[in-house]
Design an enzyme around this catalytic site. Structure first.
Site, mmCIF file in Angstrom:
data_model
loop_
_atom_site.group_PDB
_atom_site.id
_atom_site.type_symbol
_atom_site.label_atom_id
_atom_site.label_comp_id
_atom_site.label_asym_id
_atom_site.label_seq_id
_atom_site.Cartn_x
_atom_site.Cartn_y
_atom_site.Cartn_z
ATOM 1 N N CYS A 99 0.173 -7.029 11.702
ATOM 2 C CA CYS A 99 0.269 -8.458 11.387
ATOM 3 C C CYS A 99 -1.102 -9.138 11.543
ATOM 4 O O CYS A 99 -1.964 -8.952 10.697
ATOM 5 C CB CYS A 99 1.342 -9.125 12.247
ATOM 6 S SG CYS A 99 1.880 -10.740 11.626
ATOM 7 N N HIS A 186 6.126 -5.800 11.872
ATOM 8 C CA HIS A 186 6.010 -5.409 13.280
ATOM 9 C C HIS A 186 6.904 -4.204 13.559
ATOM 10 O O HIS A 186 8.086 -4.362 13.892
ATOM 11 C CB HIS A 186 6.421 -6.565 14.193
ATOM 12 C CG HIS A 186 5.422 -7.658 14.286
ATOM 13 N ND1 HIS A 186 4.551 -7.789 15.358
ATOM 14 C CD2 HIS A 186 5.150 -8.685 13.450
ATOM 15 C CE1 HIS A 186 3.788 -8.857 15.175
ATOM 16 N NE2 HIS A 186 4.124 -9.410 14.024
ATOM 17 N N GLU A 188 6.950 -2.407 16.100
ATOM 18 C CA GLU A 188 7.341 -2.395 17.516
ATOM 19 C C GLU A 188 8.537 -3.302 17.803
ATOM 20 O O GLU A 188 9.152 -3.204 18.879
ATOM 21 C CB GLU A 188 6.147 -2.787 18.402
ATOM 22 C CG GLU A 188 5.888 -4.271 18.549
ATOM 23 C CD GLU A 188 5.181 -4.921 17.364
ATOM 24 O OE1 GLU A 188 4.835 -6.113 17.484
ATOM 25 O OE2 GLU A 188 4.969 -4.243 16.337
#
Length: 211
Positions: A99, A186, A188
């Site tokens: 990002c 993202h 994660e």
């Protein structure tokens, strides 16, 4: 050579009293365990130019530029990440930008960013289209938490698109020569690591080529 990965951190304040801090979202802990199970990793504080000496001492040989505040809002972090990118390029260490981190890489190589439609990109999911098939698919759904993006005309000339959204904004890019990968979503923040994320990340951290 075993990976020793440094993760950059965002600036944040304590909730109940004044104390500036550097922070890393807890989402990164299971992500690193699942995706880089054999690696050693640590957060990198915003030390500016001193960060290079710091990571040399730790033996860092790979870098993840994490998400967070917009580029330009935290000059100390901007300076830090530029210094770390240069260090990694000089030493042939792989870089993953997530990002904001992807946007920083684009800035570093001479690109720009511009605003994107908030209703399509802020705290929502949307479809992206891969330039070639990965794990048997060319279209996937990803999360999105950004108000700034990279259009085709804003992409640095040294970076090659991997994926775009329906408006042709760049959602992922790479540079094989320097083992660079940028993802606008993202990975994660997903409850379970996406197989495509895993394949893309390990392709570049392993020194592979997307083409």
């Amino acid at each position: 050579m075993s990976l020793k990965i440094g993760l950059t951190m965002r600036s944040c304040d304590a909730v109940e009293y004044v104390e500036p801090r550097h922070g890393l979202a807890l989402d990164w802990i299971p992500f690193m365990k699942n995706v880089f199970s054999e690696a050693v990793w640590t957060g990198i504080p915003n030390l500016g130019k001193d960060a290079v000496r710091h990571i040399r001492g730790l033996g860092i040989n790979a870098l993840i530029l994490t998400g967070g505040e917009d580029f330009g809002k935290n000059p100390a972090r901007d300076e830090l990440e530029f210094e770390l990118i240069k260090f990694c390029l000089d030493n042939s260490h792989p870089i993953l930008g997530i990002c904001r981190g992807m946007q920083v890489l684009n800035f570093y190589f001479g690109g720009r960013i511009s605003s994107v439609a908030r209703e399509k990109h802020v705290a929502t999911n949307h479809k992206i289209f891969l330039k070639r098939e990965i794990c048997g698919v060319t279209k996937i759904e990803v999360n999105s938490f950004h108000a700034n993006g990279i259009s085709r005309c804003d992409l640095a000339s040294d970076l090659i698109p991997i994926a775009v959204d329906e408006d042709e904004n760049i959602e992922a890019f790479y540079q094989a020569e320097n083992k660079i990968l940028g993802l606008m979503w993202h990975p994660e923040r997903t409850s379970k690591s996406n197989r495509i994320d895993y394949e893309l990340i390990h392709l570049f951290f392993g020194g592979g080529n997307y083409e």
